[in-house]
Design a protein around this motif. Structure first.
Motif, PDB file in Angstrom:
ATOM      1  N   LEU A 137      58.387  34.324  12.267  1.00  0.00           N
ATOM      2  CA  LEU A 137      59.118  33.281  11.560  1.00  0.00           C
ATOM      3  C   LEU A 137      60.056  33.867  10.515  1.00  0.00           C
ATOM      4  O   LEU A 137      61.226  33.490  10.444  1.00  0.00           O
ATOM      5  CB  LEU A 137      58.129  32.319  10.905  1.00  0.00           C
ATOM      6  N   ARG A 140      63.033  35.549  12.088  1.00  0.00           N
ATOM      7  CA  ARG A 140      64.035  34.582  12.559  1.00  0.00           C
ATOM      8  C   ARG A 140      64.781  33.942  11.389  1.00  0.00           C
ATOM      9  O   ARG A 140      65.974  33.656  11.493  1.00  0.00           O
ATOM     10  CB  ARG A 140      63.381  33.523  13.427  1.00  0.00           C
ATOM     11  N   VAL A 146      67.044  29.276  14.449  1.00  0.00           N
ATOM     12  CA  VAL A 146      66.253  28.047  14.366  1.00  0.00           C
ATOM     13  C   VAL A 146      64.785  28.407  14.565  1.00  0.00           C
ATOM     14  O   VAL A 146      64.437  29.182  15.452  1.00  0.00           O
ATOM     15  CB  VAL A 146      66.707  27.041  15.448  1.00  0.00           C
ATOM     16  N   ILE A 147      63.910  27.833  13.742  1.00  0.00           N
ATOM     17  CA  ILE A 147      62.491  28.183  13.811  1.00  0.00           C
ATOM     18  C   ILE A 147      61.617  27.040  14.313  1.00  0.00           C
ATOM     19  O   ILE A 147      60.452  27.243  14.611  1.00  0.00           O
ATOM     20  CB  ILE A 147      61.980  28.667  12.447  1.00  0.00           C
ATOM     21  N   ARG A 148      62.148  25.849  14.417  1.00  0.00           N
ATOM     22  CA  ARG A 148      61.328  24.708  14.799  1.00  0.00           C
ATOM     23  C   ARG A 148      60.658  24.908  16.160  1.00  0.00           C
ATOM     24  O   ARG A 148      59.480  24.609  16.327  1.00  0.00           O
ATOM     25  CB  ARG A 148      62.160  23.434  14.821  1.00  0.00           C
ATOM     26  N   HIS A 149      61.384  25.416  17.141  1.00  0.00           N
ATOM     27  CA  HIS A 149      60.794  25.589  18.471  1.00  0.00           C
ATOM     28  C   HIS A 149      59.669  26.624  18.478  1.00  0.00           C
ATOM     29  O   HIS A 149      58.744  26.534  19.272  1.00  0.00           O
ATOM     30  CB  HIS A 149      61.870  25.919  19.506  1.00  0.00           C
ATOM     31  N   PHE A 151      57.509  27.088  15.976  1.00  0.00           N
ATOM     32  CA  PHE A 151      56.366  26.357  15.441  1.00  0.00           C
ATOM     33  C   PHE A 151      55.769  25.435  16.504  1.00  0.00           C
ATOM     34  O   PHE A 151      54.550  25.404  16.693  1.00  0.00           O
ATOM     35  CB  PHE A 151      56.787  25.553  14.211  1.00  0.00           C
ATOM     36  N   VAL A 152      56.614  24.713  17.209  1.00  0.00           N
ATOM     37  CA  VAL A 152      56.131  23.787  18.243  1.00  0.00           C
ATOM     38  C   VAL A 152      55.452  24.550  19.377  1.00  0.00           C
ATOM     39  O   VAL A 152      54.392  24.142  19.866  1.00  0.00           O
ATOM     40  CB  VAL A 152      57.294  22.914  18.769  1.00  0.00           C
ATOM     41  N   LYS A 153      56.015  25.674  19.770  1.00  0.00           N
ATOM     42  CA  LYS A 153      55.443  26.462  20.860  1.00  0.00           C
ATOM     43  C   LYS A 153      54.071  27.020  20.476  1.00  0.00           C
ATOM     44  O   LYS A 153      53.110  26.911  21.241  1.00  0.00           O
ATOM     45  CB  LYS A 153      56.389  27.604  21.223  1.00  0.00           C
ATOM     46  N   SER A 155      52.066  25.937  18.122  1.00  0.00           N
ATOM     47  CA  SER A 155      51.152  24.802  17.964  1.00  0.00           C
ATOM     48  C   SER A 155      50.674  24.302  19.320  1.00  0.00           C
ATOM     49  O   SER A 155      49.502  23.938  19.474  1.00  0.00           O
ATOM     50  CB  SER A 155      51.837  23.668  17.205  1.00  0.00           C
TER      51      SER A 155
END
Length: 175
Positions: A137, A140, A146-149, A151-153, A155
């Motif tokens: 994280l 990046r 972008v870091i959202r994907h 976190f989602v991956k 999780s």
């Protein structure tokens, strides 16, 4: 930054087994909270030693003239980290304190033991995954990606593991 994730994962395993072994061994020698505390200290020392042995290049002190510059640049980390660590510890200990206050130390001890047994696999997984996740994280973020994907991956991968532990607790633990 060096992406030595194998070293970090092995440190987590050494630390967990060192803590577990020392606490069990000290429990046979004498009973009491001092054995738990010393076992935790021993496990941390094992973890630190496993990393220190492999990372000779990072050992040593930076020049004293750079301390002010380092403090000025990175002052947010200890402020945020200390606050986060305090809230995390409070969240973990508050139920035990509440149970001890309302139901006595015996009930609190049973809850604490149940938590340790049920959280052992989760804690081991978390101590291995968290440094890798944080390193990726921050890498990046430094590259302005972008870091959202991410976190989602992560999780999405960890959610089934958490669900499995929860289901195990719901069906195996007597009510």
């Amino acid at each position: 930054r060096e992406r030595e994730y194998g070293q970090i994962a092995s440190r987590a395993v050494y630390q967990s087994y060192g803590t577990f072994g020392a606490q069990i061994g000290l429990g046979f020698i004498w009973a009491g909270p001092a054995g738990l505390i010393l076992g935790q200290v021993f496990g941390r020392a094992i973890g630190i030693a496993s990393l220190a042995r492999r990372n000779k290049a990072w050992q040593g002190r930076p020049p004293a003239r750079t301390y002010g510059r380092i403090l000025k640049r990175y002052w947010r980390f200890p402020v945020v980290f200390a606050t986060s660590a305090f809230l995390n510890a409070l969240g973990l200990m508050a139920p035990l304190l509440f149970v001890a206050w309302h139901f006595g130390p015996g009930s609190a001890g049973q809850l604490a033991m149940a938590q340790r047994v049920m959280l052992a696999p989760v804690a081991l997984c978390a101590s291995a995954v968290a440094p890798v996740f944080a390193a990726e994280l921050t890498s990046r973020i430094r590259r302005k990606q972008v870091i959202r994907h991410v976190f989602v991956k992560v999780s999405g991968v960890l959610a089934p593991l958490g669900l499995a532990v929860g289901l195990l607790a719901a069906f195996v633990v007597p009510h």
